[in-house]
Write an enzyme that holds these catalytic residues in place. Structure first.
Site, PDB file in Angstrom:
ATOM      1  N   ALA A  45      -0.498 -20.409  22.394  1.00  0.00           N
ATOM      2  CA  ALA A  45       0.822 -19.907  22.002  1.00  0.00           C
ATOM      3  C   ALA A  45       1.283 -18.810  22.954  1.00  0.00           C
ATOM      4  CB  ALA A  45       0.764 -19.380  20.572  1.00  0.00           C
ATOM      5  N   GLU A 143      -9.508 -23.052  23.212  1.00  0.00           N
ATOM      6  CA  GLU A 143      -9.515 -22.634  21.801  1.00  0.00           C
ATOM      7  C   GLU A 143      -9.245 -23.813  20.866  1.00  0.00           C
ATOM      8  OE1 GLU A 143      -8.533 -17.891  21.212  1.00  0.00           O
ATOM      9  OE2 GLU A 143      -6.870 -19.289  21.225  1.00  0.00           O
ATOM     10  N   ASN A 187     -11.191 -16.030  33.910  1.00  0.00           N
ATOM     11  CA  ASN A 187     -11.307 -14.629  34.339  1.00  0.00           C
ATOM     12  C   ASN A 187     -12.764 -14.383  34.763  1.00  0.00           C
ATOM     13  OD1 ASN A 187     -12.817 -14.176  32.014  1.00  0.00           O
ATOM     14  ND2 ASN A 187     -11.213 -13.067  30.947  1.00  0.00           N
ATOM     15  N   ASP A 249      -2.948  -1.759  26.943  1.00  0.00           N
ATOM     16  CA  ASP A 249      -3.651  -2.793  26.166  1.00  0.00           C
ATOM     17  C   ASP A 249      -3.688  -4.060  27.020  1.00  0.00           C
ATOM     18  OD1 ASP A 249      -4.564  -4.643  24.326  1.00  0.00           O
ATOM     19  OD2 ASP A 249      -2.796  -4.557  23.038  1.00  0.00           O
ATOM     20  N   ASP A 255      -3.300 -14.613  29.523  1.00  0.00           N
ATOM     21  CA  ASP A 255      -2.335 -15.628  29.074  1.00  0.00           C
ATOM     22  C   ASP A 255      -0.986 -15.430  29.770  1.00  0.00           C
ATOM     23  OD1 ASP A 255      -4.318 -16.497  27.341  1.00  0.00           O
ATOM     24  OD2 ASP A 255      -3.639 -15.143  25.754  1.00  0.00           O
TER      25      ASP A 255
HETATM   26  O1  RIB Z   1      -5.975 -13.967  25.066  1.00  0.00           O
HETATM   27  C1  RIB Z   1      -5.621 -13.196  23.937  1.00  0.00           C
HETATM   28  C2  RIB Z   1      -5.684 -14.043  22.720  1.00  0.00           C
HETATM   29  O2  RIB Z   1      -7.020 -14.404  22.468  1.00  0.00           O
HETATM   30  C3  RIB Z   1      -5.222 -13.356  21.453  1.00  0.00           C
HETATM   31  O3  RIB Z   1      -3.860 -13.553  21.214  1.00  0.00           O
HETATM   32  C4  RIB Z   1      -6.125 -13.954  20.382  1.00  0.00           C
HETATM   33  O4  RIB Z   1      -5.443 -14.667  19.422  1.00  0.00           O
HETATM   34  C5  RIB Z   1      -7.110 -14.830  21.134  1.00  0.00           C
HETATM   35  O5  RIB Z   1      -6.745 -16.134  21.127  1.00  0.00           O
END
Ligand code: RIB
Length: 315
Positions: A45, A143, A187, A249, A255
């Site tokens: 997402a 994931e 990474n 952060d 992503d």
């Molecule tokens: O890469 C960060 C993401 O890793 C977070 O948004 C968390 O949901 C995990 O999927």
């Protein structure tokens, strides 16, 4: 912008529960945190939202739970202008969630409970074939079940669609099943887990990336956080330097890199230029807190890019 990228993401959607504290608690210890953030996350997402904010036409293929988070996740995709027609609710299953802990230096630790993400199956990819075939790039992460990743890679390869695989979170994988992906983007820690080689420096990353290329991956990009990124292929190795920012952060920075890289490449930029821009897009995301809510718009990115033209000897 030369042409609009059309990106399809086959991947995860989570809700991120992020706690900020000065340090991590020891086993058995309770400490006070300073701040809490509830936000949309999930590597798939996040990459879809980054691509959309960068100006691409984006479609998402995902599964969410039948809890409070599932319908709200779909609404979030729609609000971002992402085609969510293949984001479906799985009855009797929780949504993916990610408790995230961030220390004062911006470093994070994440536990993902995959929930409905584990129910995204090869048949769901086939059901989305029309949407996927219209994309000029398909983006995948780890994931969701690996069988779904491998199936989608084959789908892309058979149709000549560019395919980017971000092996996150890292897990042992048959690299042979990923032969034919255009870009493999781990990474440092993911590259270490997958190869067993240490990746603590740019030199280590170079050796690791060459190893992955020798294993049959055409182009490997290892993202190196505040050290930039490294591209390796049969043509050689290139280090693309970072852009300095004030980091708060780092969650979701990888992503932001993957989603924006897909867009810049789709717009027709050369690889190195696309990586340099993705380095900056990812760096900017670390200046805000949270995951998707820290991603900047294309207009903000373009302003920052212009302001930094020539920085670090690039652009
Ligand atoms: O890469 C960060 C993401 O890793 C977070 O948004 C968390 O949901 C995990 O999927």
């Amino acid at each position: 912008m030369s042409r609009q990228s059309r990106i399809a993401v086959v991947g995860s959607a989570n809700v991120d529960l992020t706690t900020f504290s000065d340090r991590f608690p020891k086993a058995g210890e309770t400490i006070f945190g300073q701040h809490f953030d509830l936000g949309w996350g999930g590597k798939g997402a996040n990459q879809a939202v980054a691509a959309r904010l960068c100006g691409a036409d984006v479609a998402m293929v995902a599964r969410v739970g039948d809890d409070l988070f599932g319908p709200a996740t779909i609404t979030n995709f729609q609000a971002q202008g992402i085609d969510a027609s293949h984001v479906r609710i799985v009855p009797g299953t929780s949504s993916g969630v990610a408790p995230i802990f961030v220390e004062s230096n911006g470093q994070n630790r994440i536990i993902v409970v995959k929930g409905a993400n584990d129910r995204l199956l090869p048949a769901d990819v086939d059901a989305a074939a029309e949407v996927l075939a219209a994309a000029d790039c398909i983006v995948l992460q780890f994931e969701i079940p690996l069988e779904t990743v491998f199936h989608t890679v084959r789908f892309a390869r058979e149709r000549g669609i560019r395919c980017i695989v971000n092996p996150a979170p890292a897990q042992p994988v048959d690299l042979g099943a990923l032969a034919g992906v255009d870009y493999f983007v781990p990474n440092e820690s993911e590259a270490e887990t997958i190869t067993g080689m240490p990746v603590r420096s740019v030199g280590d990353a170079e050796a690791c990336a060459k190893h992955l290329v020798a294993k049959g991956l055409t182009r490997v990009i290892i993202t190196l956080g505040d050290k930039g990124a490294l591209l390796a292929s049969a043509d050689g190795v290139t280090h693309v330097p970072p852009y300095p920012v004030a980091t708060k952060d780092t969650t979701g920075a990888g992503d932001a890199f993957v989603g924006s890289f897909a867009v810049f490449l789709g717009e027709g930029l050369a690889e190195r230029d696309a990586i340099a821009r993705a380095n900056l897009y990812a760096a900017l995301s670390t200046t805000g807190i949270g995951t998707q809510k820290s991603f900047v718009t294309r207009a903000r990115f373009d302003d920052e890019w212009k302001a930094r033209l020539g920085a670090a000897g690039q652009a």
